[in-house]
Design an enzyme around this catalytic site. Sequence first.
Site, mmCIF file in Angstrom:
data_model
loop_
_atom_site.group_PDB
_atom_site.id
_atom_site.type_symbol
_atom_site.label_atom_id
_atom_site.label_comp_id
_atom_site.label_asym_id
_atom_site.label_seq_id
_atom_site.Cartn_x
_atom_site.Cartn_y
_atom_site.Cartn_z
ATOM 1 N N ASP A 111 3.838 6.892 1.305
ATOM 2 C CA ASP A 111 4.982 5.979 1.152
ATOM 3 C C ASP A 111 4.853 5.311 -0.212
ATOM 4 O O ASP A 111 3.833 5.445 -0.901
ATOM 5 C CB ASP A 111 4.945 4.913 2.263
ATOM 6 C CG ASP A 111 6.096 3.916 2.148
ATOM 7 O OD1 ASP A 111 7.234 4.337 1.872
ATOM 8 O OD2 ASP A 111 5.859 2.705 2.318
ATOM 9 N N SER A 112 5.898 4.558 -0.588
ATOM 10 C CA SER A 112 5.840 3.798 -1.838
ATOM 11 C C SER A 112 4.832 2.656 -1.758
ATOM 12 O O SER A 112 4.428 2.120 -2.785
ATOM 13 C CB SER A 112 7.222 3.205 -2.129
ATOM 14 O OG SER A 112 7.603 2.353 -1.066
ATOM 15 N N TYR A 159 10.584 2.021 -4.351
ATOM 16 C CA TYR A 159 11.260 3.279 -4.690
ATOM 17 C C TYR A 159 12.779 3.142 -4.466
ATOM 18 O O TYR A 159 13.560 3.863 -5.059
ATOM 19 C CB TYR A 159 10.756 4.409 -3.788
ATOM 20 C CG TYR A 159 9.429 5.030 -4.186
ATOM 21 C CD1 TYR A 159 8.571 4.436 -5.114
ATOM 22 C CD2 TYR A 159 9.034 6.234 -3.602
ATOM 23 C CE1 TYR A 159 7.364 5.033 -5.441
ATOM 24 C CE2 TYR A 159 7.826 6.839 -3.938
ATOM 25 C CZ TYR A 159 6.995 6.232 -4.854
ATOM 26 O OH TYR A 159 5.796 6.827 -5.180
ATOM 27 N N GLY A 160 13.135 2.231 -3.565
ATOM 28 C CA GLY A 160 14.513 2.160 -3.094
ATOM 29 C C GLY A 160 15.535 1.724 -4.122
ATOM 30 O O GLY A 160 16.735 1.822 -3.900
ATOM 31 N N CYS A 179 8.450 7.674 4.399
ATOM 32 C CA CYS A 179 9.324 6.894 3.528
ATOM 33 C C CYS A 179 10.745 7.446 3.656
ATOM 34 O O CYS A 179 10.968 8.631 3.426
ATOM 35 C CB CYS A 179 8.830 7.024 2.087
ATOM 36 S SG CYS A 179 9.910 6.225 0.884
ATOM 37 N N ASN A 180 11.667 6.576 4.034
ATOM 38 C CA ASN A 180 13.068 7.014 4.179
ATOM 39 C C ASN A 180 13.705 7.332 2.839
ATOM 40 O O ASN A 180 14.547 8.221 2.731
ATOM 41 C CB ASN A 180 13.890 5.923 4.864
ATOM 42 C CG ASN A 180 13.536 5.769 6.318
ATOM 43 O OD1 ASN A 180 14.183 6.329 7.175
ATOM 44 N ND2 ASN A 180 12.483 5.016 6.600
ATOM 45 N N THR A 181 13.309 6.598 1.805
ATOM 46 C CA THR A 181 13.900 6.808 0.478
ATOM 47 C C THR A 181 13.554 8.210 -0.023
ATOM 48 O O THR A 181 14.418 8.931 -0.535
ATOM 49 C CB THR A 181 13.380 5.733 -0.497
ATOM 50 O OG1 THR A 181 13.647 4.451 0.069
ATOM 51 C CG2 THR A 181 14.049 5.837 -1.844
ATOM 52 N N GLU A 239 5.701 -6.250 1.821
ATOM 53 C CA GLU A 239 4.552 -6.071 0.915
ATOM 54 C C GLU A 239 3.778 -7.392 0.779
ATOM 55 O O GLU A 239 2.576 -7.412 0.593
ATOM 56 C CB GLU A 239 5.011 -5.610 -0.477
ATOM 57 C CG GLU A 239 5.578 -4.189 -0.530
ATOM 58 C CD GLU A 239 4.513 -3.081 -0.459
ATOM 59 O OE1 GLU A 239 3.392 -3.304 -0.933
ATOM 60 O OE2 GLU A 239 4.821 -2.011 0.095
ATOM 61 N N CYS A 289 14.002 2.217 6.939
ATOM 62 C CA CYS A 289 12.993 2.021 5.884
ATOM 63 C C CYS A 289 11.702 1.708 6.615
ATOM 64 O O CYS A 289 11.693 0.884 7.538
ATOM 65 C CB CYS A 289 13.377 0.861 4.968
ATOM 66 S SG CYS A 289 12.045 0.400 3.829
ATOM 67 N N THR A 290 10.624 2.373 6.226
ATOM 68 C CA THR A 290 9.390 2.233 7.001
ATOM 69 C C THR A 290 8.713 0.873 6.827
ATOM 70 O O THR A 290 7.797 0.548 7.571
ATOM 71 C CB THR A 290 8.410 3.369 6.657
ATOM 72 O OG1 THR A 290 8.184 3.379 5.241
ATOM 73 C CG2 THR A 290 8.970 4.712 7.085
ATOM 74 N N HIS A 291 9.162 0.099 5.845
ATOM 75 C CA HIS A 291 8.657 -1.275 5.736
ATOM 76 C C HIS A 291 9.261 -2.178 6.827
ATOM 77 O O HIS A 291 8.660 -3.180 7.206
ATOM 78 C CB HIS A 291 9.026 -1.887 4.380
ATOM 79 C CG HIS A 291 8.173 -1.447 3.230
ATOM 80 N ND1 HIS A 291 8.264 -0.189 2.675
ATOM 81 C CD2 HIS A 291 7.224 -2.110 2.508
ATOM 82 C CE1 HIS A 291 7.408 -0.097 1.658
ATOM 83 N NE2 HIS A 291 6.766 -1.250 1.534
HETATM 84 N N1 DGL Z 1 9.241 2.345 2.754
HETATM 85 C C1 DGL Z 1 10.180 3.058 2.006
HETATM 86 C C2 DGL Z 1 11.334 3.567 2.805
HETATM 87 O O1 DGL Z 1 11.144 3.890 3.946
HETATM 88 C C3 DGL Z 1 10.484 2.649 0.592
HETATM 89 C C4 DGL Z 1 10.745 1.223 0.294
HETATM 90 C C5 DGL Z 1 10.837 1.019 -1.213
HETATM 91 O O2 DGL Z 1 9.866 1.354 -1.888
HETATM 92 O O3 DGL Z 1 11.877 0.568 -1.695
HETATM 93 O O4 DGL Z 1 12.409 3.721 2.308
#
Ligand code: DGL
Length: 266
Positions: free
Chosen positions: A10-11, A42-43, A73-75, A152, A184-186
Amino acid sequence: MDTRPIGIFDSGVGGLTVAKQVIKAIPNEDTIYFGDTARVPYGTKSKETVTEFSRQIMRFLISKNVKAVVIACNTVSSNSYHELRAEFDIPIIEVVGPGVESCLEITKTNRVGIIGTSATIASGAYEKRLKAARPGIRVFQKPCPLFVSLAEEGFTENDIAKLTVKTYLTELKEKNIDSLILGCTHYPMLKKTIGEFMGESVKIVDPAVETAHKMKDCLRENNMTGNETEGKHIFYCSDDCGQFNLICKANLGIDYPVHKESAEKY
Ligand code: DGL
């Protein structure tokens, strides 16, 4: 038997919510996690940048002899999955498909919400797949980029988290949805705050559970199932290991050592 580890990336810390479900579903497998904390988020980045960063991480994981990879990571899943599939000859599991499947099972009214990073929402990946599977479905989307920084930072249930959730989600709450995909996995780190704000009538869909089952099936189908003893788990991040370690411990309940590694050289 294939005792090589599974790669998960993931990011940043978000993919730990997926790692947790993978470890729960297939506890005997070894895993190697990479969080690109030096380059998160990353988003807010372009598809080209996200794809290039992901390629580097794939090469790093392959250098560690992984047998399969979970894009936690969804992005990356919504912007770069097809490129990575075409370039790397290794089983890759992404998170959008499992999120769509889980949501379709849960929704009764076919009015669903999706929250994710700006890049995930702009890709339209969830909406396209939901509508392809069920043409009558109504989809309401909202990018919530600040949730990534909150996760984060470990700000998941305090007043700042509550106010940010309210600011982003008030509009969605008025749409009468019965399920909300955490795209988003966060975001599962803010699940309690999001759930309390949306209320009991809205089911929260975390794609991580189904993603972990997909990896379990994938290993079985490819004759790649591994150890018979408890799996070992190694964590890497590309910046401050201290903060990563704190969040890792809070989410996985174990104080795993975290190693620093830059993906750029791969
Ligand atoms: N956790 C990531 C996701 O699922 C990326 C979040 C990010 O880096 O913006 O999209």
